[in-house]
Design a protein around this motif. Sequence first.
Motif, PDB file in Angstrom:
ATOM      1  N   PHE A 149      45.774  41.752  45.907  1.00 43.87           N
ATOM      2  CA  PHE A 149      44.375  41.892  46.478  1.00 43.87           C
ATOM      3  C   PHE A 149      44.261  40.439  47.399  1.00 43.87           C
ATOM      4  O   PHE A 149      43.734  40.822  48.735  1.00 43.87           O
ATOM      5  N   THR A 150      44.513  39.484  46.984  1.00 49.83           N
ATOM      6  CA  THR A 150      44.237  38.287  47.743  1.00 49.83           C
ATOM      7  C   THR A 150      45.002  38.350  49.000  1.00 49.83           C
ATOM      8  O   THR A 150      44.507  37.632  50.043  1.00 49.83           O
ATOM      9  N   TRP A 159      30.952  37.602  42.233  1.00 56.04           N
ATOM     10  CA  TRP A 159      32.187  37.239  43.093  1.00 56.04           C
ATOM     11  C   TRP A 159      31.935  36.348  43.940  1.00 56.04           C
ATOM     12  O   TRP A 159      32.806  35.454  44.351  1.00 56.04           O
ATOM     13  N   ALA A 183      45.882  40.133  37.675  1.00 56.21           N
ATOM     14  CA  ALA A 183      44.459  40.608  38.039  1.00 56.21           C
ATOM     15  C   ALA A 183      44.512  40.961  39.547  1.00 56.21           C
ATOM     16  O   ALA A 183      43.820  41.999  39.657  1.00 56.21           O
ATOM     17  N   ALA A 184      45.259  40.198  40.225  1.00 55.42           N
ATOM     18  CA  ALA A 184      45.254  40.472  41.699  1.00 55.42           C
ATOM     19  C   ALA A 184      45.891  41.943  42.013  1.00 55.42           C
ATOM     20  O   ALA A 184      45.502  42.803  42.790  1.00 55.42           O
ATOM     21  N   LYS A 240      37.530  35.891  37.626  1.00 54.38           N
ATOM     22  CA  LYS A 240      36.167  36.931  38.553  1.00 54.38           C
ATOM     23  C   LYS A 240      36.737  38.091  38.748  1.00 54.38           C
ATOM     24  O   LYS A 240      36.027  39.103  38.509  1.00 54.38           O
ATOM     25  N   ALA A 241      38.252  38.389  38.848  1.00 50.19           N
ATOM     26  CA  ALA A 241      38.637  39.683  39.053  1.00 50.19           C
ATOM     27  C   ALA A 241      38.483  40.383  37.618  1.00 50.19           C
ATOM     28  O   ALA A 241      38.181  41.731  37.548  1.00 50.19           O
ATOM     29  N   ARG A 258      47.249  35.488  37.194  1.00 49.12           N
ATOM     30  CA  ARG A 258      46.606  35.910  38.668  1.00 49.12           C
ATOM     31  C   ARG A 258      46.984  37.117  39.199  1.00 49.12           C
ATOM     32  O   ARG A 258      46.431  37.969  39.712  1.00 49.12           O
ATOM     33  N   LEU A 291      43.305  44.638  40.944  1.00 45.26           N
ATOM     34  CA  LEU A 291      41.926  44.701  41.855  1.00 45.26           C
ATOM     35  C   LEU A 291      42.338  45.410  42.981  1.00 45.26           C
ATOM     36  O   LEU A 291      41.791  45.966  43.673  1.00 45.26           O
TER      37      LEU A 291
END
Length: 740
Positions: free
Chosen positions: A620-621, A267, A377-378, A295-296, A374, A381
């Motif tokens: 998450f971001t 990560w 995934a976010a 990456k997530a 994205r 996460l």
Amino acid sequence: MLHELLLSLLGYTGDLIIDEREHRSSLGISHLSPHAPISQTKPTFKLASDLSFLQPSERDVIERIVTLGFYYRELNRFATKSRNLSWIRSTNQSPLALASVLGNPKSEKQSVYRRAIANGVMEVLSIYKSAVLHIEQKLLSDTLPILAAVTQGLNKFFVLLPPLYELILEIERDDICGGQLLNLLHKRSHCGVPELQTCIQRLLWHGHQVMYNQLTAWMVYGILHDQYGEFFISRQEDRDSEHESSNVDMLEKLSRMSINDASLADWHLGFHITLDMLPEYISMRVAESILFAGKAVRVLRNPSPTFCFQDILKGSQNSMGLKSQKESLLDTKSIGEKLLPQVEADKIESMLQDLKESSEFHKRSFESSVDTIRAIAASHLWQLVVVRANLDGHLKALKDYFLLAKGDLFQSFLEESRQLMRLPPRQSTAEADLMVPFQLAAIKTIGDEDQYFSRVSLRMPSFGVTVKPSQVDLPKAKSYTEGDLTVLLDSSSEMSLDGWDGIALQYFIDWPLQLFFTQEVLSRYGKIFQYLLRLKRTQMELEKSWASVMHQDHTDFAKRRNDRLNCSISQQRRQRFRPMWRVREHMAFLIRNLQFYIQVDVIESQWNILQARIQDSHDFTELVTFHQEYLSALISQSFLDIGSVSRILDGIMKLCLQFCWKIENQENSTNTVELDHITEEFNKKSNSLYTILRSSRLAGSQRAPFLRRFLLRLNFNSFFETTAKGVMNVVRPRPTLPVL
């Protein structure tokens, strides 16, 4: 002759139509091999010079036609070479045999993208061969074949083959592959010839098939499938050697944060964007979204074994029974599927498949799909970090301990360690010496229900160096690492602070919270903690000194009633130190207001903003961004990133401590020169602090929205403003300041 013409159109020369390069080589005129790599742009297929039965016009037409045969041969040679799959069969052979198959490894480089483009070239050549075959059938069926039939059947290929030949020339000359090859095709596809544009777009489609396969592997399974380094996402170890030392240092820090967790290293350090391979029509924002999504997915599909074990234990407790070892192993495998459900993975794969099947690359559709992936995934996460890992509880714990929200703990700790901190710390036992008062304070103030205190430990980094605990992100500053804490060292000749000012906290964090609480974040928390602890220690010393003075005064009063002879001496000492008590009150007034401003106006207000943002976000971001803004606001509104202000605050706290120690040690002394000097320096620095803070650059900006409240509390009776003006109007070099 017509049959030889047709054969030459497929790259086979003979007696009538020759290859000048081969002809010269056979005569020894040229040293070039007939099978040498492409290095020239002009076609070499010509009619033999000794043919006298052709008219000049016929010769011109035939020589123009046979250039297509030259282009076909060179394009076919490129496609055959690029599509050579013998390296697959040779992977189990010896290195010598493998080198003989692949040729010179230094000059030849395999490329999946070039192989895909070669497949597209073969599609064009197959259409060309079909056209030649159709011309042959037409010539054989006509009773009187004419040359115009050949020209008419191949006329459209004069638009296609020469530009394709120039394209492969550039590819081989510059050794273009990967994203660079997509860039080249994308630029060439913008032309005014519809047939050529369609052809180049088809080649670009073949190249995009490889890219979409790599994107699917990366964004669906978290696997980087890039054997030849052509994808715009690559592993970190593939960077230049100049970055190796910094990578090693960061890996050492990560190894201290957790037990060699591979997903954590991936990560923070595992992958990066290679700009050389990033197509120009894919923006950096989209590339970063692709990098984050992959990456997530890697994190979600490869959870930490410790995390899986804890999740299994929770499941076992919920089921009110112990599971067998086999069932536990199955549960471990299913944790990754819970973190990223198969339905979501199928949805991501379906979106990429739709893009892959499209005949043209649509930038807007591509970016929209990437943003959607994205977001998926976010969101998962976020579910992992916020819900499963209880992010809010850890944020509250960091506020309690690093931002001194549990003030009773640190008040008790400072009282227990007060006598210890009067002595200089011993480098070998300083940390162990602090553990006793810290544990005593914890016993008095921390309840059994606090599940986060066990993660906190007190650290005493190595001292003997100049420490800058109140300044963050100093320019030209070096740093050293002690455990999980990074301490900034100022190489300039700044004043050395008290040895106990290096006290730091360490907070143990489990996977996956290291994704959120990075090394930089923990370092910033550590800086704020050191500053707040010094401020609280200063405030406590000022209060203790007042208690000590009052105790001495009451003792003197009792003695004065019993001893009339020493009455005058006691009154003289009391009169002598009365101005110093007033100075102590001014010091305490400034420190109390500064402490109230930071704890209430800064920390509590920013904490409420952060909590509101966390409640409204499921990304998450976004959480990472909000938390970074939270820490930046704490640092900026506490003036820790302003060198001039932080140095003044350091100096004021140091003067306050010196004053407290001096006034307690000089009760029986008649010499007040040192106290007068401390008083004068405090007046200078406090007035300088007020002057800087009330400047329009700070008070009139949004940098510190509650700064005006702090200034109002300081200057409620215009004392600071009047004193500051007096300081500005004195004559140098010997300022005469009014006694506070």
